[in-house]
Design a protein around this motif. Structure first.
Motif, short mmCIF file in Angstrom:
data_model
loop_
_atom_site.label_atom_id
_atom_site.label_comp_id
_atom_site.label_asym_id
_atom_site.label_seq_id
_atom_site.Cartn_x
_atom_site.Cartn_y
_atom_site.Cartn_z
N ALA A 67 2.50 1.74 -3.36
CA ALA A 67 1.49 2.16 -4.33
C ALA A 67 1.23 3.66 -4.24
CB ALA A 67 0.18 1.39 -4.10
N ALA A 75 -6.95 -6.20 -0.94
CA ALA A 75 -6.95 -5.72 -2.32
C ALA A 75 -8.34 -5.89 -2.91
CB ALA A 75 -5.93 -6.48 -3.16
N GLY A 83 -10.05 -6.80 -6.61
CA GLY A 83 -9.67 -7.30 -7.93
C GLY A 83 -10.57 -8.41 -8.39
N GLU A 105 -1.10 4.62 -12.96
CA GLU A 105 -1.94 3.93 -11.99
C GLU A 105 -1.09 2.93 -11.22
OE1 GLU A 105 -6.35 1.72 -11.96
OE2 GLU A 105 -5.34 2.23 -13.86
N ALA A 106 -1.45 2.70 -9.95
CA ALA A 106 -0.79 1.69 -9.12
C ALA A 106 -1.89 0.89 -8.44
CB ALA A 106 0.13 2.34 -8.10
N VAL A 107 -1.95 -0.40 -8.75
CA VAL A 107 -3.07 -1.24 -8.31
C VAL A 107 -2.56 -2.32 -7.37
CG1 VAL A 107 -5.00 -2.68 -9.04
CG2 VAL A 107 -4.16 -0.85 -10.55
N GLY A 140 -2.33 -5.66 -5.31
CA GLY A 140 -2.88 -7.01 -5.30
C GLY A 140 -2.51 -7.67 -3.98
N GLY A 182 -12.69 -0.70 0.07
CA GLY A 182 -11.40 -0.30 -0.46
C GLY A 182 -10.28 -0.92 0.36
N LEU A 208 1.97 -5.64 -6.61
CA LEU A 208 1.54 -4.32 -7.07
C LEU A 208 1.71 -4.22 -8.57
CD1 LEU A 208 0.73 -1.34 -6.37
CD2 LEU A 208 3.18 -0.87 -6.17
N TRP A 259 0.83 -1.21 0.00
CA TRP A 259 0.00 0.00 0.00
C TRP A 259 0.86 1.26 0.00
CZ3 TRP A 259 -3.28 -2.04 4.66
CH2 TRP A 259 -4.18 -3.01 4.22
#
Length: 220
Positions: free
Chosen positions: A37, A132, A134, A48-50, A52, A206, A56, A34
């Motif tokens: 990110a 996460a 997804g 963007e930084a997603v 998982g 979130g 990441l 986190w």
């Protein structure tokens, strides 16, 4: 103690996957994911930084930067940022366990070597963290499942698992935000909606949010 260097690999022409997993899922590693990110979003060219599960995905603009540069920057961030918890929202989600909409409950209890009542009690006693989002819009990967309740995913996924299904997959818990295929085990159902496409904020949960399940009922 410094975190072990992550594995970083290309994920297409405009993205990198940073994998910080060190075997089993780690909440400490997730907090570092986190933090990285958030910091990665300040890098030039990062779109963007997603986050998982202990990894990441970083998407970047190839006209503004390149994979090698982003990779080196991510390594520096991983070694230098302070891992931190996300001040997420707390949610209470009522669950009706078992019945036609919780068809794997009895099998799950048998797998765990416990009574149905005991497995349900343990499931509802834990505090879960949204590690996460997804797989599909609004789907939460939840850490915090009692290890004694873990159950490997089904060998053959179901083609249709209903929206609201409360599910177990390996060492993780989850909730279906929409009707879709899934190989996770169905232990109950909630009427709480996790995804509303028409809403200003379509996704309820979130990363960093906390969840407690409450027992709304038990169905035979």
């Amino acid at each position: 103690m410094a975190a072990k260097a992550p594995r970083i690999s290309l994920a297409g022409s405009c993205a990198l996957l940073l994998d910080g997993a060190q075997g089993t899922f780690s909440d400490a590693t997730q907090e570092l994911v986190w933090a990285v990110a958030n910091a990665a979003l300040t890098l030039e060219g990062v779109r963007e930084a997603v986050p998982g599960m202990n990894n990441l995905l970083v998407l970047f603009d190839p006209l503004a930067t390149d994979a090698h540069r982003i990779s080196e920057q991510l390594k520096s961030l991983w070694a230098g940022v302070d891992a931190h918890t996300v001040a997420g929202t707390h949610h209470t989600i009522p669950v009706s366990y078992g019945g036609a909409r919780g068809e794997d409950l009895a099998g799950w209890a048998a797998h765990c070597g416990m009574s149905v009542d005991e497995t349900v009690r343990r499931h509802a006693a834990a505090t879960y963290t949204v590690a996460a989002i997804g797989a599909m819009p609004g789907f939460p990967y939840l850490s915090g499942l009692d290890p004694r309740l873990a159950w490997a995913r089904r060998g053959t996924p179901r083609l249709k698992v209903a929206e609201g299904a409360v599910i177990i997959g390996g060492a993780q818990a989850g909730i279906m935000p929409m009707t879709a295929p899934s190989g996770w085990h169905i232990i109950g159902h909630t009427d709480v909606k996790l995804f509303k496409a028409e809403a200003e904020l379509p996704v309820l949960l979130g990363p960093g949010d906390k969840i407690r399940f409450t027992i709304a009922g038990m169905e035979a």
